[in-house]
Scaffold this motif. Structure first.
Motif, short mmCIF file in Angstrom:
data_model
loop_
_atom_site.label_atom_id
_atom_site.label_comp_id
_atom_site.label_asym_id
_atom_site.label_seq_id
_atom_site.Cartn_x
_atom_site.Cartn_y
_atom_site.Cartn_z
N ILE A 1 0.73 -1.31 -0.20
CA ILE A 1 0.19 -0.02 -0.32
C ILE A 1 0.81 1.50 -0.01
CG2 ILE A 1 -1.25 1.39 1.64
CD1 ILE A 1 -3.03 -1.13 2.35
N LYS A 2 1.80 1.36 1.05
CA LYS A 2 2.94 2.61 0.98
C LYS A 2 3.76 2.84 -0.36
CE LYS A 2 3.42 2.81 5.65
NZ LYS A 2 4.58 2.58 7.28
N ALA A 3 4.00 1.43 -0.67
CA ALA A 3 4.70 1.53 -2.27
C ALA A 3 3.87 2.59 -3.60
CB ALA A 3 5.16 0.32 -2.86
N LYS A 4 1.92 1.73 -3.30
CA LYS A 4 1.53 2.37 -4.10
C LYS A 4 1.42 3.55 -4.70
CE LYS A 4 -1.29 -1.68 -5.32
NZ LYS A 4 -2.12 -2.68 -4.88
N VAL A 5 1.36 4.13 -2.49
CA VAL A 5 1.39 5.90 -2.78
C VAL A 5 1.55 6.82 -2.88
CG1 VAL A 5 0.53 7.62 -0.64
CG2 VAL A 5 -0.77 5.46 -1.34
N ALA A 6 3.41 5.74 -2.48
CA ALA A 6 4.87 6.45 -3.03
C ALA A 6 4.32 6.97 -4.70
CB ALA A 6 5.71 5.76 -2.73
N VAL A 7 4.49 5.53 -5.52
CA VAL A 7 4.10 5.67 -7.07
C VAL A 7 3.17 6.76 -7.23
CG1 VAL A 7 3.45 4.71 -8.87
CG2 VAL A 7 4.99 3.32 -7.09
N ALA A 8 2.32 6.52 -6.56
CA ALA A 8 1.61 7.33 -6.78
C ALA A 8 1.38 8.98 -6.81
CB ALA A 8 -0.10 8.08 -6.24
N LYS A 9 2.72 9.23 -5.96
CA LYS A 9 2.74 11.04 -5.47
C LYS A 9 3.81 11.22 -6.92
CE LYS A 9 2.17 11.01 -0.76
NZ LYS A 9 2.71 11.28 0.55
N THR A 10 5.11 9.83 -7.17
CA THR A 10 5.55 10.40 -7.45
C THR A 10 5.07 10.78 -9.06
OG1 THR A 10 7.60 8.78 -7.33
CG2 THR A 10 7.35 9.19 -8.91
N GLN A 11 3.58 9.73 -10.05
CA GLN A 11 3.05 9.85 -10.74
C GLN A 11 3.19 11.66 -10.63
OE1 GLN A 11 3.56 8.60 -12.94
NE2 GLN A 11 2.36 10.04 -14.32
N GLU A 12 2.07 12.13 -9.43
CA GLU A 12 1.23 13.52 -9.38
C GLU A 12 2.67 14.28 -9.90
OE1 GLU A 12 -1.18 16.09 -5.93
OE2 GLU A 12 -0.50 13.49 -5.65
N LYS A 13 3.69 14.11 -9.26
CA LYS A 13 4.99 15.43 -9.19
C LYS A 13 5.15 15.32 -10.95
CE LYS A 13 7.40 14.52 -5.54
NZ LYS A 13 8.31 14.47 -3.93
N MET A 14 5.00 14.13 -11.56
CA MET A 14 5.53 14.30 -13.21
C MET A 14 4.54 14.75 -14.10
SD MET A 14 7.33 10.53 -12.94
CE MET A 14 7.28 10.76 -15.36
N ASN A 15 3.50 14.13 -13.68
CA ASN A 15 2.28 14.80 -13.48
C ASN A 15 2.67 16.77 -14.17
OD1 ASN A 15 1.02 12.59 -14.95
ND2 ASN A 15 -0.56 13.31 -12.79
N LYS A 16 2.92 17.34 -12.71
CA LYS A 16 2.68 19.22 -12.80
C LYS A 16 3.49 19.21 -13.43
CE LYS A 16 0.86 18.87 -8.06
NZ LYS A 16 1.25 19.15 -6.70
N MET A 17 4.94 18.56 -13.37
CA MET A 17 5.71 18.61 -14.45
C MET A 17 5.75 19.26 -15.91
SD MET A 17 9.29 17.12 -12.44
CE MET A 17 10.08 18.07 -13.75
N THR A 18 5.01 18.19 -16.14
CA THR A 18 4.47 18.12 -17.00
C THR A 18 3.67 19.17 -17.78
OG1 THR A 18 4.89 16.01 -17.08
CG2 THR A 18 3.53 16.87 -19.72
N SER A 19 3.19 19.88 -16.69
CA SER A 19 1.81 20.68 -16.83
C SER A 19 3.03 21.77 -17.00
CB SER A 19 0.89 20.70 -16.07
OG SER A 19 0.23 22.34 -16.20
N LYS A 20 3.46 22.27 -16.35
CA LYS A 20 4.98 22.94 -16.40
C LYS A 20 5.70 23.74 -17.45
CE LYS A 20 5.41 24.06 -11.93
NZ LYS A 20 6.90 23.95 -10.54
N ILE A 21 6.27 21.94 -18.31
CA ILE A 21 6.81 22.15 -19.45
C ILE A 21 5.77 22.77 -20.18
CG2 ILE A 21 7.94 20.33 -21.23
CD1 ILE A 21 8.80 19.16 -18.59
N GLY A 22 4.66 22.25 -20.48
CA GLY A 22 3.65 22.29 -21.54
C GLY A 22 3.50 23.95 -20.91
N SER A 23 3.68 25.32 -20.66
CA SER A 23 3.17 26.03 -20.11
C SER A 23 4.74 27.25 -20.75
CB SER A 23 3.33 26.37 -18.73
OG SER A 23 1.98 25.89 -18.04
N ALA A 24 6.11 26.31 -20.74
CA ALA A 24 7.30 26.61 -21.16
C ALA A 24 6.71 26.38 -22.84
CB ALA A 24 7.60 26.23 -21.42
N THR A 25 6.28 25.81 -23.41
CA THR A 25 6.13 25.63 -24.64
C THR A 25 5.29 26.37 -25.62
OG1 THR A 25 6.92 23.00 -25.15
CG2 THR A 25 5.04 23.94 -26.94
#
Length: 226
Positions: free
Chosen positions: A139-163
Motif C-alpha cells: 500500500i505504501k509503495a503504491k502511494v509513493a508511486v502515485a505521488k511521484t506520478q503526481e509530481k511528474m504530471n505537474k512538471m509536464t504541465s509546467k513544460i507545456g506552459s513553457a512550450t
C-alpha cells in the motif's frame, strides 16, 4: 449478549473500508493497525471473561449432573438391597435437582454460544491484522508511486506552459519580421524616383576621359625613340 453488541462493529470491520476512509493511506495504514490491535486487546480481554463464564457454567452443570447420577446410583444399590423405600427417597432427591440442572444447562448453552462468537471475533481481527501487515508495504509503495506520478504530471504541465511561451515568442518574432519587411518596403517606395534620361547621359559622360593617358603614353614613347 451486551458484550457481543458492544463489539459487533468490530466483527463486521473490513480492512478496505477502513482504508477508504483514509485521506492518505500511507500515513493512516499504521493508525488502522494500531486501532485494530487496540480492538484486539479489548476483544481478547472480553473473550477471556466470556470463556471463564463458560467454564464456570460447565463446572456447575457437571457438578449437578454428577450429583443426580450419584443419587441414581444410590437408588440402584437400595433396590439391590431390597430397600425400595430408600430407593424412592434417592430418586426424589435426584428429581429435586432436575429444575436446577435444566437452568444450569440453559446458562451453559448461552455461555458456550457467546464464547464461540467471541473466539470467532478474536480470530477475525487477528487475521485482519496479519493481512494488513502483509499488505502494508505494498500500500505504501503504491502511494509513493502515485505521488511521484503526481509530481511528474505537474512538471509536464509546467513544460507545456513553457512550450506555449516559446510558441508565443515565435509568433511575436514572426510579427516583428513582417513589420520590418513592411517598413523597408515603405522606405523603398518613399525614395526619390530616378530620371532614366539622366542615367543614360551619365553613361556617356565618361566617354573620352582616358585620352590624356593615351597622349602621355605617346609622348613617353617618342622620348625613348620607340
Amino acid at each position: 449478549m451486551g458484550i457481543l453488541q458492544r463489539f459487533g462493529d468490530i466483527m463486521s470491520a473490513n480492512i478496505n473500508a477502513l482504508l477508504d476512509k483514509c485521506e492518505d493511506p500511507a500515513k493512516m495504514v499504521d493508525q488502522c493497525l494500531r486501532d485494530l490491535e487496540k480492538d484486539l486487546g479489548k476483544v481478547k480481554a472480553e473473550t477471556a471473561s466470556v470463556m471463564a463464564e463458560e467454564t464456570r457454567a460447565k463446572r456447575e452443570l457437571d457438578e449437578v449432573n454428577a450429583e443426580m447420577k450419584k443419587y441414581e446410583d444410590y437408588a440402584k444399590k437400595a433396590l439391590l438391597a431390597g430397600n425400595e423405600e430408600d430407593a424412592k427417597k434417592f430418586l426424589e432427591k435426584k428429581n429435586s435437582l432436575a429444575t436446577t440442572q435444566a437452568s444450569l444447562q440453559q446458562t451453559y448453552d448461552i455461555a458456550s454460544a457467546n464464547a464461540t462468537k467471541m473466539r470467532q471475533m478474536h480470530d477475525k481481527i487477528s487475521k485482519d491484522i496479519v493481512d494488513l501487515n502483509a499488505r502494508k508495504d505494498a500500500i505504501k509503495a503504491k502511494v509513493a508511486v502515485a505521488k511521484t506520478q503526481e509530481k511528474m504530471n505537474k512538471m509536464t504541465s509546467k513544460i507545456g506552459s513553457a512550450t506555449n511561451s516559446m510558441n508565443a515568442f515565435d509568433r511575436m518574432e514572426e510579427k516583428a519580421n513582417k513589420m520590418l519587411d513592411a517598413a523597408n518596403a515603405m522606405a523603398e517606395l518613399n525614395a526619390q524616383p530616378r530620371d532614366e534620361v539622366d542615367d543614360l547621359a551619365a553613361k556617356y559622360d565618361t566617354v573620352g576621359t582616358d585620352s590624356t593617358v593615351d597622349d602621355e603614353l605617346a609622348a613617353l614613347k617618342a622620348q625613348m625613340g620607340l
